[in-house]
Write an enzyme that holds these catalytic residues in place. Structure first.
Site, PDB file in Angstrom:
ATOM      1  N   GLN A 113       0.817  -1.214   0.000  1.00 13.14           N
ATOM      2  CA  GLN A 113       0.000   0.000   0.000  1.00 13.14           C
ATOM      3  C   GLN A 113       0.855   1.269   0.000  1.00 13.14           C
ATOM      4  O   GLN A 113       1.856   1.367   0.699  1.00 13.14           O
ATOM      5  CB  GLN A 113      -0.928   0.030   1.224  1.00 13.14           C
ATOM      6  CG  GLN A 113      -2.064  -0.971   1.171  1.00 13.14           C
ATOM      7  CD  GLN A 113      -1.750  -2.255   1.877  1.00 13.14           C
ATOM      8  OE1 GLN A 113      -0.673  -2.790   1.740  1.00 13.14           O
ATOM      9  NE2 GLN A 113      -2.710  -2.743   2.673  1.00 13.14           N
ATOM     10  N   GLY A 131       3.095   3.593  -4.631  1.00 10.84           N
ATOM     11  CA  GLY A 131       3.004   3.881  -6.057  1.00 10.84           C
ATOM     12  C   GLY A 131       2.636   2.664  -6.868  1.00 10.84           C
ATOM     13  O   GLY A 131       2.749   2.671  -8.089  1.00 10.84           O
ATOM     14  N   TRP A 190      -7.448  -9.487  -6.979  1.00 16.56           N
ATOM     15  CA  TRP A 190      -6.838  -9.853  -5.693  1.00 16.56           C
ATOM     16  C   TRP A 190      -7.089 -11.338  -5.405  1.00 16.56           C
ATOM     17  O   TRP A 190      -7.754 -11.700  -4.441  1.00 16.56           O
ATOM     18  CB  TRP A 190      -7.409  -8.992  -4.573  1.00 16.56           C
ATOM     19  CG  TRP A 190      -7.254  -7.514  -4.754  1.00 16.56           C
ATOM     20  CD1 TRP A 190      -8.245  -6.609  -4.976  1.00 16.56           C
ATOM     21  CD2 TRP A 190      -6.038  -6.754  -4.683  1.00 16.56           C
ATOM     22  NE1 TRP A 190      -7.731  -5.333  -5.065  1.00 16.56           N
ATOM     23  CE2 TRP A 190      -6.370  -5.393  -4.896  1.00 16.56           C
ATOM     24  CE3 TRP A 190      -4.695  -7.094  -4.487  1.00 16.56           C
ATOM     25  CZ2 TRP A 190      -5.420  -4.374  -4.894  1.00 16.56           C
ATOM     26  CZ3 TRP A 190      -3.745  -6.082  -4.495  1.00 16.56           C
ATOM     27  CH2 TRP A 190      -4.107  -4.749  -4.696  1.00 16.56           C
ATOM     28  N   HIS A 240      -4.205  -6.845  -1.284  1.00 14.54           N
ATOM     29  CA  HIS A 240      -2.818  -6.489  -0.966  1.00 14.54           C
ATOM     30  C   HIS A 240      -2.107  -7.648  -0.268  1.00 14.54           C
ATOM     31  O   HIS A 240      -1.549  -7.508   0.825  1.00 14.54           O
ATOM     32  CB  HIS A 240      -2.762  -5.230  -0.099  1.00 14.54           C
ATOM     33  CG  HIS A 240      -3.036  -3.971  -0.857  1.00 14.54           C
ATOM     34  ND1 HIS A 240      -2.129  -3.413  -1.731  1.00 14.54           N
ATOM     35  CD2 HIS A 240      -4.134  -3.172  -0.899  1.00 14.54           C
ATOM     36  CE1 HIS A 240      -2.642  -2.304  -2.265  1.00 14.54           C
ATOM     37  NE2 HIS A 240      -3.862  -2.150  -1.786  1.00 14.54           N
ATOM     38  N   ARG A 293       8.948   2.477  -0.893  1.00 13.60           N
ATOM     39  CA  ARG A 293       8.889   3.937  -0.817  1.00 13.60           C
ATOM     40  C   ARG A 293       9.530   4.414   0.474  1.00 13.60           C
ATOM     41  O   ARG A 293       9.551   3.680   1.474  1.00 13.60           O
ATOM     42  CB  ARG A 293       7.430   4.399  -0.885  1.00 13.60           C
ATOM     43  CG  ARG A 293       7.255   5.917  -0.962  1.00 13.60           C
ATOM     44  CD  ARG A 293       5.788   6.274  -1.068  1.00 13.60           C
ATOM     45  NE  ARG A 293       5.574   7.714  -1.181  1.00 13.60           N
ATOM     46  CZ  ARG A 293       4.384   8.296  -1.228  1.00 13.60           C
ATOM     47  NH1 ARG A 293       3.285   7.549  -1.166  1.00 13.60           N
ATOM     48  NH2 ARG A 293       4.271   9.611  -1.335  1.00 13.60           N
ATOM     49  N   TRP A 299      -9.120  -1.386   3.941  1.00 14.93           N
ATOM     50  CA  TRP A 299      -8.523  -2.638   3.477  1.00 14.93           C
ATOM     51  C   TRP A 299      -9.041  -3.822   4.297  1.00 14.93           C
ATOM     52  O   TRP A 299      -8.296  -4.731   4.678  1.00 14.93           O
ATOM     53  CB  TRP A 299      -6.995  -2.576   3.536  1.00 14.93           C
ATOM     54  CG  TRP A 299      -6.420  -1.541   2.621  1.00 14.93           C
ATOM     55  CD1 TRP A 299      -6.511  -1.518   1.262  1.00 14.93           C
ATOM     56  CD2 TRP A 299      -5.679  -0.368   2.985  1.00 14.93           C
ATOM     57  NE1 TRP A 299      -5.879  -0.405   0.754  1.00 14.93           N
ATOM     58  CE2 TRP A 299      -5.342   0.310   1.789  1.00 14.93           C
ATOM     59  CE3 TRP A 299      -5.254   0.160   4.195  1.00 14.93           C
ATOM     60  CZ2 TRP A 299      -4.621   1.488   1.787  1.00 14.93           C
ATOM     61  CZ3 TRP A 299      -4.528   1.337   4.189  1.00 14.93           C
ATOM     62  CH2 TRP A 299      -4.216   1.992   2.995  1.00 14.93           C
ATOM     63  N   GLN A 353       9.054  11.536 -12.450  1.00 12.51           N
ATOM     64  CA  GLN A 353       9.290  11.709 -11.018  1.00 12.51           C
ATOM     65  C   GLN A 353       8.459  12.884 -10.489  1.00 12.51           C
ATOM     66  O   GLN A 353       8.582  13.996 -10.954  1.00 12.51           O
ATOM     67  CB  GLN A 353      10.775  11.997 -10.760  1.00 12.51           C
ATOM     68  CG  GLN A 353      11.164  12.001  -9.293  1.00 12.51           C
ATOM     69  CD  GLN A 353      11.162  10.593  -8.727  1.00 12.51           C
ATOM     70  OE1 GLN A 353      11.750   9.683  -9.292  1.00 12.51           O
ATOM     71  NE2 GLN A 353      10.478  10.404  -7.615  1.00 12.51           N
TER      72      GLN A 353
END
Length: 429
Positions: A119, A122, A169, A174, A207, A226, A341
């Site tokens: 999660q 990106g 999924w 996730h 990230r 979620w 970016q």
């Protein structure tokens, strides 16, 4: 008349004596042997007692599988990306195996790319790039109404990409490393109606942890939950006692940052480390949230580093151009769009408004993710330099990344996309 009698003792010899008087003499070698055996038994018994008393808890308490993972954590820091040993099953091909001169990701065979989507890293934008922007002989066929794409092989209707936008999924909302490695093969067998020997290539994105945490906070504040996540580990889903909610009601909409940080079992804390680790090594969710210790943290972080290093590919959202180049060189597949970016994100603006104490608190809550990210960043740069050295056309490639003649490309924007699933409605679809 004297009487003589012969007596056999232990099959060794008989001593002949007169007048019916018998004296038996035992052999010296046999006596010494018995003494040696008795000494060895006593020594072994003493050793077992001493080992049980003096053996450190961190060694004796671990199962064989855990001891293996402990030793591997150190070696992987020195030699990242090596194939996993046979003692622990490797879920997919390692980075080093992918870089062999004779390697090729074969869309015509049974190669499958598996995207582990963490999660707020990106992954939504990257997932769309995978299904919409790769320059393929048979591009994915995307159905906008269902937000789903059929990514088939050039000459068959078998799937080569296992991700949110291609298969849905299937392993849970996730799904993490623990869930995917136990699920992907079976799901593909069921989907395609037959058991096939496949090669799996696991990929993911990471990230910067503070920015990712703030992005997740903002997403939860808007109402994301979620709830469809299964938290599957060792054949069962986590119980409510193992993963208790941080809020009452349907969502945590409107939560303040202080409230978000105050929940001790908030899944946002160290999410990247937990989702990349083999949670069976730490007792699944029983050892990662409610009964978390310094020892379980250490084992979980070591496992996450090891699994990340062994993946065929990972990218970093803060280094989009490098991530794109590494992907294309690794899989010999080209994107028809350059990865842009976006340094000025909403999370960045949120971070600038925080006090030093708040930032320090977030870093404490995500200390494992911070260490994992530094490990990933160093490894990414090493891989980039290695690929750069072997690429005779690097300068040209670097200037023209994403310049493929195709129409209909997407754009990156880490924070504007609000399509991330917030309920079970996407589960398994």
């Amino acid at each position: 008349m004297q009487k003589s009698v012969s007596v056999q003792v232990d099959s060794d010899f008989a001593l002949l004596l007169p007048s019916g008087v018998y004296e038996i003499k035992k052999m010296e070698p046999r006596s010494k042997l018995r003494k040696v055996i008795l000494f060895c038994l006593l020594l072994s018994l003493f050793g077992m007692v001493a080992f049980g008393y003096f053996c450190p808890d961190q060694v004796c308490a671990l199962t064989p599988r855990e001891r293996v993972s402990e030793s591997l954590a150190l070696t992987y820091a020195e030699a990242p990306g090596r194939p996993l040993p046979d003692v622990i099953a490797q879920p997919g091909l390692s980075y080093d195996e992918v870089l062999h001169d004779d390697f090729r990701f074969d869309l015509n065979a049974h190669d499958v790319m598996v995207f582990l989507h963490i999660q707020k890293t990106g992954g939504t934008s990257f997932g769309k790039h995978l299904v919409m922007d790769l320059d393929l002989k048979r591009p994915c066929n995307c159905q906008r109404a269902r937000k789903r794409c059929h990514c088939f092989r050039p000459h068959s209707n078998e799937i080569w990409l296992f991700s949110r936008y291609s298969t849905g999924w299937k392993c849970g909302l996730h799904a993490d490393f623990t869930e995917l490695t136990a699920c992907v093969g079976g799901e593909l067998d069921r989907h395609e109606g037959s058991a096939v020997h496949r090669r799996y290539f696991y990929i993911t994105l990471l990230r910067e942890p503070v920015s990712r945490y703030l992005s997740e906070y903002r997403h939860v504040k808007r109402g994301a939950t979620w709830k469809g996540s299964r938290h599957w580990c060792q054949g069962r889903t986590a119980t409510g006692a193992e993963v208790p909610p941080c809020y009452n009601g349907d969502s945590w909409r409107g939560v303040t940052l202080e409230e978000f940080m105050a929940c001790p079992w908030n899944l946002a804390n160290n999410r990247q480390t937990r989702m990349l680790a083999d949670l069976a090594l730490v007792g699944c969710y029983n050892g990662t949230l409610r009964h978390r210790t310094a020892e379980t943290d250490r084992v979980m972080l070591a496992s996450a580093k090891r699994n990340l290093a062994a993946m065929a590919y990972f990218g970093l959202t803060e280094y989009q151009k490098i991530s794109q180049y590494v992907f294309e060189e690794t899989f010999n597949l080209l994107f028809a769009v350059p990865f842009t970016q976006h340094n000025a994100t909403v999370s960045g603006a949120t971070l600038a408004a925080l006090s030093p104490a708040q930032v320090a608190h977030i870093k404490r809550l995500n200390s494992l993710d911070l260490e994992l990210y530094e490990f990933a960043k160093n490894l990414m740069f090493k891989r980039f330099e290695a690929l750069k050295k072997r690429d005779t056309d690097f300068e040209y490639r670097w200037r023209h990344l994403g310049e493929v003649a195709r129409a209909g490309v997407t754009e990156f924007d880490w924070d504007s996309n609000l399509e991330d699933a917030t309920t079970e409605k996407y589960r398994g679809k």
